[in-house]
Scaffold this active site. Structure first.
Site, PDB file in Angstrom:
ATOM      1  N   CYS A  72       0.841  -1.206   0.000  1.00 15.12           N
ATOM      2  CA  CYS A  72       0.000   0.000   0.000  1.00 15.12           C
ATOM      3  C   CYS A  72       0.872   1.251   0.000  1.00 15.12           C
ATOM      4  O   CYS A  72       1.382   1.671   1.045  1.00 15.12           O
ATOM      5  CB  CYS A  72      -0.928  -0.011   1.218  1.00 15.12           C
ATOM      6  SG  CYS A  72      -1.988   1.442   1.294  1.00 15.12           S
ATOM      7  N   CYS A  97      -0.445   4.121   2.133  1.00 13.64           N
ATOM      8  CA  CYS A  97      -0.242   3.923   3.584  1.00 13.64           C
ATOM      9  C   CYS A  97       1.211   4.177   3.970  1.00 13.64           C
ATOM     10  O   CYS A  97       1.497   4.814   4.974  1.00 13.64           O
ATOM     11  CB  CYS A  97      -0.576   2.489   4.009  1.00 13.64           C
ATOM     12  SG  CYS A  97      -2.056   1.811   3.289  1.00 13.64           S
ATOM     13  N   ASP A  98       2.137   3.630   3.204  1.00  9.92           N
ATOM     14  CA  ASP A  98       3.521   3.547   3.672  1.00  9.92           C
ATOM     15  C   ASP A  98       4.524   4.384   2.872  1.00  9.92           C
ATOM     16  O   ASP A  98       5.687   4.491   3.273  1.00  9.92           O
ATOM     17  CB  ASP A  98       3.978   2.068   3.633  1.00  9.92           C
ATOM     18  CG  ASP A  98       3.134   1.206   4.560  1.00  9.92           C
ATOM     19  OD1 ASP A  98       2.696   1.729   5.598  1.00  9.92           O
ATOM     20  OD2 ASP A  98       2.903   0.020   4.245  1.00  9.92           O
TER      21      ASP A  98
END
Ligand code: NDP
Length: 310
Positions: free
Chosen positions: A137, A140-141
């Protein structure tokens, strides 16, 4: 056999948000967590994009807090996996769910929040470094790799979108596509080729992710020539698709060609009265914790309205 007003299957942000709303509406929800209590967020480290956490929160902590919030209003949370369902097409008839411990639940309404699972390449070196620089992701990261060199695998719309996202944060993005062309839409391909810091490489596959505790590089090979090379990166993003967790609903609920549940219009209604779907199991496009939570809320409101008509 147990009778309930509302059964919620799944324990990600969608399931717990549905539980909070259903419990507050006095639907006395029963929630089964599934095989991975807390869902995909439990495999993430820091969550910085969920509103209300100015300092970020780690994924597992957030899921524990969501569970507590759902329980505070009377949700019964059970660890267990629903392995089979029998839905009734008649309005007002109960739907049956069979849990792996032998329990049979008869529910007037069911909210499905079983999520989706990111696909990985399956290399041992990739699995070893999940959470140590390998992520599925970018949204997300990606932030953790600000100013660094990263790679992304995949040639679909997700890979193209995430490569563009990463290119705005990272100094360089190497995009590895296994064929000699991308599957992404032309518009998305243009976005990729317009970014000067995306190095788009065709016919490339990963032989090994290098690094013992964190990602330090990749050994890649050209699947036409067999030529190998090593590149230095600190983050590897896998964007080769997701698989919705819908096997147990085959032949009972309408799904698209990729197995995602189809919901009607702007609602969370499936083709079966009293059965609703929220979160990633019905959303292949946005797939964020906050959008999953939003549809979980919608599913609880749709279930409440449905029960009021009985
Ligand atoms: P897709 O299935 O469309 O694409 C997967 C990509 O990963 C393909 O390029 C595929 O290669 C590659 N791939 C699969 N397995 C491997 C492997 N083992 N090694 C290397 N590469 C691999 O998935 P997406 O997640 O990209 O998209 C899913 C759906 O969501 C699509 O319908 C897409 O259009 C949609 N979507 C739309 C968006 C938008 O409109 N903004 C954003 C994101 C997704 P190959 O082509 O060789 O099979």
């Amino acid at each position: 056999m147990e009778k309930v007003k509302t059964l919620i299957i799944g324990s990600g942000p969608a399931g717990y948000t549905a539980a909070i709303y259903a419990a507050r509406a006095d639907l006395k929800p029963l929630l089964y967590t599934g095989m991975e209590p807390g869902g995909q967020l439990t495999t993430t480290t820091e969550v910085d994009n969920f509103p209300g956490y100015p300092d970020g929160v780690d994924g597992p902590t957030m899921m524990v807090e969501l569970q507590k919030q759902a329980e505070r209003f009377g949700t019964e949370v059970r660890i267990g996996h629903v392995k089979r369902v029998e839905f009734s097409e008649e309005v007002g008839e109960v739907h049956k769910a069979f849990v792996d411990d032998g329990t049979e639940i008869h529910a007037q309404s069911i909210i499905i929040s079983t999520g989706a699972t990111a696909k990985y390449l399956g290399l041992p070196s990739e699995q070893k470094l999940r959470g140590g620089g390998v992520s599925a992701c970018a949204v997300c990261d990606g932030f953790f790799y600000k100013g660094q060199e990263v790679a992304i695998v995949g040639g679909g719309d997700t890979a193209a979108e995430e490569a563009t996202y990463l290119a705005n944060i990272c100094s360089k993005v190497t995009m590895l596509v296994r064929k000699d062309k991308m599957r992404a839409s032309k518009a998305m391909q243009h976005r990729v080729t317009n970014m000067p810091n995306i190095d788009l490489r065709y016919n490339q596959e990963i032989d090994e992710v290098l690094g013992s505790h964190v990602v330090e590089g990749l050994r890649i090979f050209n699947n036409q020539t067999g030529d190998k090379e090593e590149i230095n990166i600190t983050g590897l993003f896998i964007a080769i698709g997701h698989k919705p967790n819908t096997e147990i609903f085959n032949d009972q609920l309408e799904m698209d060609d990729d197995g995602y549940l189809i919901t009607k219009g702007k609602s969370t209604k499936t083709n079966i009265p009293g059965v609703f779907a929220s979160g990633d199991v019905q959303d292949k496009e946005y797939r964020q914790a906050v959008t999953a939570a939003g549809t979980g809320c919608m599913a609880a409101l749709d279930a409440e309205r449905y029960l009021n008509t009985l």
